[in-house]
Scaffold this motif. Structure first.
Motif, PDB file in Angstrom:
ATOM      1  N   ARG A  19      77.163  61.204  67.274  1.00  0.00           N
ATOM      2  CA  ARG A  19      78.423  61.946  67.128  1.00  0.00           C
ATOM      3  C   ARG A  19      79.286  61.800  68.381  1.00  0.00           C
ATOM      4  O   ARG A  19      80.504  61.647  68.295  1.00  0.00           O
ATOM      5  CB  ARG A  19      78.143  63.432  66.874  1.00  0.00           C
ATOM      6  CG  ARG A  19      77.547  63.738  65.511  1.00  0.00           C
ATOM      7  CD  ARG A  19      77.277  65.218  65.374  1.00  0.00           C
ATOM      8  NE  ARG A  19      78.490  65.988  65.183  1.00  0.00           N
ATOM      9  CZ  ARG A  19      78.621  67.260  65.517  1.00  0.00           C
ATOM     10  NH1 ARG A  19      77.641  67.907  66.099  1.00  0.00           N
ATOM     11  NH2 ARG A  19      79.755  67.891  65.286  1.00  0.00           N
ATOM     12  N   LEU A  20      78.639  61.869  69.526  1.00  0.00           N
ATOM     13  CA  LEU A  20      79.364  61.716  70.778  1.00  0.00           C
ATOM     14  C   LEU A  20      79.975  60.319  70.885  1.00  0.00           C
ATOM     15  O   LEU A  20      81.134  60.160  71.281  1.00  0.00           O
ATOM     16  CB  LEU A  20      78.403  61.961  71.949  1.00  0.00           C
ATOM     17  CG  LEU A  20      79.028  62.150  73.330  1.00  0.00           C
ATOM     18  CD1 LEU A  20      79.967  63.349  73.349  1.00  0.00           C
ATOM     19  CD2 LEU A  20      77.934  62.308  74.387  1.00  0.00           C
ATOM     20  N   TYR A  21      79.205  59.328  70.469  1.00  0.00           N
ATOM     21  CA  TYR A  21      79.693  57.951  70.507  1.00  0.00           C
ATOM     22  C   TYR A  21      80.888  57.783  69.568  1.00  0.00           C
ATOM     23  O   TYR A  21      81.911  57.189  69.927  1.00  0.00           O
ATOM     24  CB  TYR A  21      78.568  57.001  70.102  1.00  0.00           C
ATOM     25  CG  TYR A  21      78.972  55.544  70.071  1.00  0.00           C
ATOM     26  CD1 TYR A  21      78.842  54.742  71.201  1.00  0.00           C
ATOM     27  CD2 TYR A  21      79.496  54.969  68.906  1.00  0.00           C
ATOM     28  CE1 TYR A  21      79.219  53.406  71.183  1.00  0.00           C
ATOM     29  CE2 TYR A  21      79.883  53.640  68.868  1.00  0.00           C
ATOM     30  CZ  TYR A  21      79.746  52.862  70.013  1.00  0.00           C
ATOM     31  OH  TYR A  21      80.129  51.546  69.975  1.00  0.00           O
ATOM     32  N   ILE A  22      80.774  58.308  68.353  1.00  0.00           N
ATOM     33  CA  ILE A  22      81.847  58.173  67.357  1.00  0.00           C
ATOM     34  C   ILE A  22      83.116  58.881  67.823  1.00  0.00           C
ATOM     35  O   ILE A  22      84.231  58.374  67.642  1.00  0.00           O
ATOM     36  CB  ILE A  22      81.382  58.701  65.984  1.00  0.00           C
ATOM     37  CG1 ILE A  22      80.336  57.751  65.382  1.00  0.00           C
ATOM     38  CG2 ILE A  22      82.552  58.871  65.031  1.00  0.00           C
ATOM     39  CD1 ILE A  22      79.699  58.256  64.102  1.00  0.00           C
ATOM     40  N   SER A  23      82.954  60.065  68.428  1.00  0.00           N
ATOM     41  CA  SER A  23      84.135  60.812  68.889  1.00  0.00           C
ATOM     42  C   SER A  23      84.913  60.024  69.943  1.00  0.00           C
ATOM     43  O   SER A  23      86.133  60.148  70.048  1.00  0.00           O
ATOM     44  CB  SER A  23      83.722  62.169  69.450  1.00  0.00           C
ATOM     45  OG  SER A  23      82.993  62.023  70.657  1.00  0.00           O
ATOM     46  N   ILE A  63      82.305  54.087  61.262  1.00  0.00           N
ATOM     47  CA  ILE A  63      82.139  53.604  62.632  1.00  0.00           C
ATOM     48  C   ILE A  63      80.656  53.398  62.923  1.00  0.00           C
ATOM     49  O   ILE A  63      79.850  54.338  62.824  1.00  0.00           O
ATOM     50  CB  ILE A  63      82.746  54.598  63.636  1.00  0.00           C
ATOM     51  CG1 ILE A  63      84.253  54.734  63.373  1.00  0.00           C
ATOM     52  CG2 ILE A  63      82.485  54.156  65.072  1.00  0.00           C
ATOM     53  CD1 ILE A  63      84.934  55.773  64.229  1.00  0.00           C
ATOM     54  N   ALA A  64      80.309  52.168  63.268  1.00  0.00           N
ATOM     55  CA  ALA A  64      78.919  51.859  63.620  1.00  0.00           C
ATOM     56  C   ALA A  64      78.615  52.384  65.019  1.00  0.00           C
ATOM     57  O   ALA A  64      79.499  52.483  65.867  1.00  0.00           O
ATOM     58  CB  ALA A  64      78.693  50.351  63.562  1.00  0.00           C
ATOM     59  N   SER A  65      77.354  52.740  65.254  1.00  0.00           N
ATOM     60  CA  SER A  65      76.937  53.212  66.577  1.00  0.00           C
ATOM     61  C   SER A  65      75.656  52.495  66.997  1.00  0.00           C
ATOM     62  O   SER A  65      74.952  51.930  66.153  1.00  0.00           O
ATOM     63  CB  SER A  65      76.696  54.731  66.551  1.00  0.00           C
ATOM     64  OG  SER A  65      75.394  55.017  66.077  1.00  0.00           O
ATOM     65  N   PRO A  66      75.311  52.540  68.270  1.00  0.00           N
ATOM     66  CA  PRO A  66      74.089  51.885  68.749  1.00  0.00           C
ATOM     67  C   PRO A  66      72.809  52.541  68.234  1.00  0.00           C
ATOM     68  O   PRO A  66      71.724  51.988  68.417  1.00  0.00           O
ATOM     69  CB  PRO A  66      74.180  52.039  70.280  1.00  0.00           C
ATOM     70  CG  PRO A  66      75.593  52.382  70.577  1.00  0.00           C
ATOM     71  CD  PRO A  66      76.100  53.101  69.379  1.00  0.00           C
ATOM     72  N   ASN A  96      77.294  54.441  56.561  1.00  0.00           N
ATOM     73  CA  ASN A  96      77.240  55.451  55.509  1.00  0.00           C
ATOM     74  C   ASN A  96      75.794  55.794  55.170  1.00  0.00           C
ATOM     75  O   ASN A  96      75.468  56.951  54.888  1.00  0.00           O
ATOM     76  CB  ASN A  96      77.982  54.966  54.264  1.00  0.00           C
ATOM     77  CG  ASN A  96      78.235  56.090  53.273  1.00  0.00           C
ATOM     78  OD1 ASN A  96      78.580  57.199  53.656  1.00  0.00           O
ATOM     79  ND2 ASN A  96      78.028  55.802  51.998  1.00  0.00           N
ATOM     80  N   ALA A  97      74.917  54.792  55.201  1.00  0.00           N
ATOM     81  CA  ALA A  97      73.490  55.049  54.999  1.00  0.00           C
ATOM     82  C   ALA A  97      72.959  55.957  56.097  1.00  0.00           C
ATOM     83  O   ALA A  97      72.101  56.823  55.857  1.00  0.00           O
ATOM     84  CB  ALA A  97      72.726  53.732  54.969  1.00  0.00           C
ATOM     85  N   VAL A  98      73.472  55.769  57.301  1.00  0.00           N
ATOM     86  CA  VAL A  98      73.079  56.627  58.419  1.00  0.00           C
ATOM     87  C   VAL A  98      73.538  58.063  58.165  1.00  0.00           C
ATOM     88  O   VAL A  98      72.785  59.017  58.396  1.00  0.00           O
ATOM     89  CB  VAL A  98      73.670  56.100  59.747  1.00  0.00           C
ATOM     90  CG1 VAL A  98      73.474  57.113  60.870  1.00  0.00           C
ATOM     91  CG2 VAL A  98      73.018  54.776  60.122  1.00  0.00           C
ATOM     92  N   SER A  99      74.760  58.225  57.678  1.00  0.00           N
ATOM     93  CA  SER A  99      75.274  59.571  57.378  1.00  0.00           C
ATOM     94  C   SER A  99      74.387  60.282  56.361  1.00  0.00           C
ATOM     95  O   SER A  99      74.113  61.474  56.485  1.00  0.00           O
ATOM     96  CB  SER A  99      76.709  59.483  56.833  1.00  0.00           C
ATOM     97  OG  SER A  99      77.588  58.991  57.811  1.00  0.00           O
ATOM     98  N   ARG A 100      73.943  59.544  55.367  1.00  0.00           N
ATOM     99  CA  ARG A 100      73.042  60.139  54.367  1.00  0.00           C
ATOM    100  C   ARG A 100      71.706  60.519  55.015  1.00  0.00           C
ATOM    101  O   ARG A 100      71.155  61.589  54.724  1.00  0.00           O
ATOM    102  CB  ARG A 100      72.811  59.174  53.210  1.00  0.00           C
ATOM    103  CG  ARG A 100      71.708  59.644  52.254  1.00  0.00           C
ATOM    104  CD  ARG A 100      71.661  58.842  50.977  1.00  0.00           C
ATOM    105  NE  ARG A 100      70.393  59.008  50.289  1.00  0.00           N
ATOM    106  CZ  ARG A 100      70.058  60.060  49.530  1.00  0.00           C
ATOM    107  NH1 ARG A 100      70.919  61.046  49.373  1.00  0.00           N
ATOM    108  NH2 ARG A 100      68.882  60.119  48.935  1.00  0.00           N
TER     109      ARG A 100
END
Length: 385
Positions: free
Chosen positions: A351-355, A227-230, A274-278
């Motif tokens: 995390r708040l955005y993704i939830s 999930i992409a976020s701003p 996924n790059a952001v997660s890393r």
């Protein structure tokens, strides 16, 4: 003599009066300071051994492991045990591949327990599939024998074995292997890649039950949903800045910083998210590189600048004095801490955005592993925040 005694008496009275007079005034320079114990001094571990079937039909499973590694690690970073943050160690085995030795039951230890997350990613991306015989009991027993599980009763020790062939194949009875796991305080979780009922019929549920683990079934061919976020673009820019704070040293410094860059690219090959997660992992306490990075190494017990060899430093640092080098490392640490703090703050918003935008469909491997880990951690009084 009497004169000296009189002088001393006057001085003593003066000191006593001064001390009494000052008691109402706080003395800031000697006020006690509460120092929180750094997380990296924690002696608790979450140890996860990942046993992956690399036979022909398991390409989807390997892809999920590659694409979901960083989110799994990020979730583990929130664990707490006895008011300390446990360290994370991951081990990796592959089994069921004809390219592996039949004498070893088609099993290969890819990585012993390690905190080097770049190495975990690198080895996951090196795995390839091929037809073979999948001996679940044998790979569980091998991981019990060959890995250092330690003796700390507070450690969370978990095996996750994933595959799609009957659990009772091979020369080692899975019931014996799971009994041995219990004796080592190791929980065995089984992940069947296929239909839930089929996994039960082929003993995957029984394998988990015998070692107090969880049985799970996933669609291993399901594509990972990121999930992409701003906040993603800013976090990725911070990763670029973060990489400039690493100071390679030693025989493998140049090689390891190249591995770091390669794993950045591997993560990005799945998606920007996924790059952001890393990057979030790299901004956390779990991303440790003291074996090749001077900023991390300096904080390790026993580190000494006197042991550094000039020729094993980056060329730009080789002519610096010890004092100049210390100052440079301190500056790099300050900058890294600033960047990591910014990453952490942005990730909380992410995390708040993704939830709020998470769909009902969860990612297979990530979802079942995190759920099982949290459930089993609770039994040892671990908390998550």
């Amino acid at each position: 003599m009497k004169t000296i005694q009189n002088i001393l008496a006057i001085l003593l009275l003066t000191v006593m009066y001064s001390c009494k007079a000052d008691t109402s005034k706080p003395i800031a320079t000697i006020a006690p300071v509460a120092i929180e114990k750094p997380d990296n001094l924690s002696k608790h571990y979450i140890k996860v051994a990942l046993l992956l079937d690399t036979s022909n039909s398991m390409d989807g499973l390997i892809d999920q492991a590659k694409a979901q590694l960083w989110e799994i690690v990020n979730e583990l970073s929130y664990a707490k045990s006895k008011n300390t943050r446990p360290n994370i160690q991951i081990a990796l085995y592959e089994y069921g591949n004809d390219r592996l030795s039949s004498r070893d039951n088609y099993i290969r230890k890819v990585l012993a327990f390690t905190e080097d997350l770049d190495e975990v990613s690198k080895e996951l991306f090196s795995l390839t599939t091929n037809g073979g015989s999948e001996y679940c009991g044998a790979v569980v027993q091998t991981s019990l024998n060959k890995l250092d599980w330690g003796n700390n009763a507070d450690d969370l020790k978990l095996i996750f074995i994933a595959g799609n062939e009957p659990f009772n194949q091979g020369p080692v009875n899975y019931k014996d292997a799971t009994t041995n796991a219990k004796e080592k305080d190791v929980v065995v979780n089984t992940i069947f890649c296929g239909n839930y009922e089929q996994g039960i019929a082929s003993n995957w549920q029984d394998g988990a039950r015998l070692a107090y683990g969880d049985y799970m079934a996933i669609n291993h061919n399901q594509e990972t949903v990121h999930i992409a976020s701003p906040y993603d673009d800013v976090i990725i820019q911070l990763n670029i800045k973060l990489n400039t704070t690493y100071v390679p040293y030693g025989h493998f410094g140049k090689e390891k910083i190249a591995v770091q860059a390669e794993q950045d690219e591997n993560a990005a090959s799945y998606s920007k998210a996924n790059a952001v997660s890393r990057t979030v992992t790299k901004g956390s306490r779990l991303y440790k590189n003291s074996s090749w990075d001077l900023v991390d190494a300096e904080e390790e017990e026993g580190f000494s600048y006197d042991k550094l060899k000039q020729q094993e430093l980056p060329e730009a640092l080789q002519r610096k004095s010890k004092t100049e080098l210390k100052k440079y490392i301190a500056e790099q640490r300050t900058e890294r801490n600033r960047i990591q703090k910014e990453i952490k703050e942005l990730n909380e918003k992410r995390r708040l955005y993704i939830s709020k935008h998470q769909s009902e469909t969860a990612n297979g491997l990530e979802s079942v592993m995190v759920k099982a880990i949290k459930k089993q951690a609770k039994k040892k009084n671990y908390t998550w925040n």
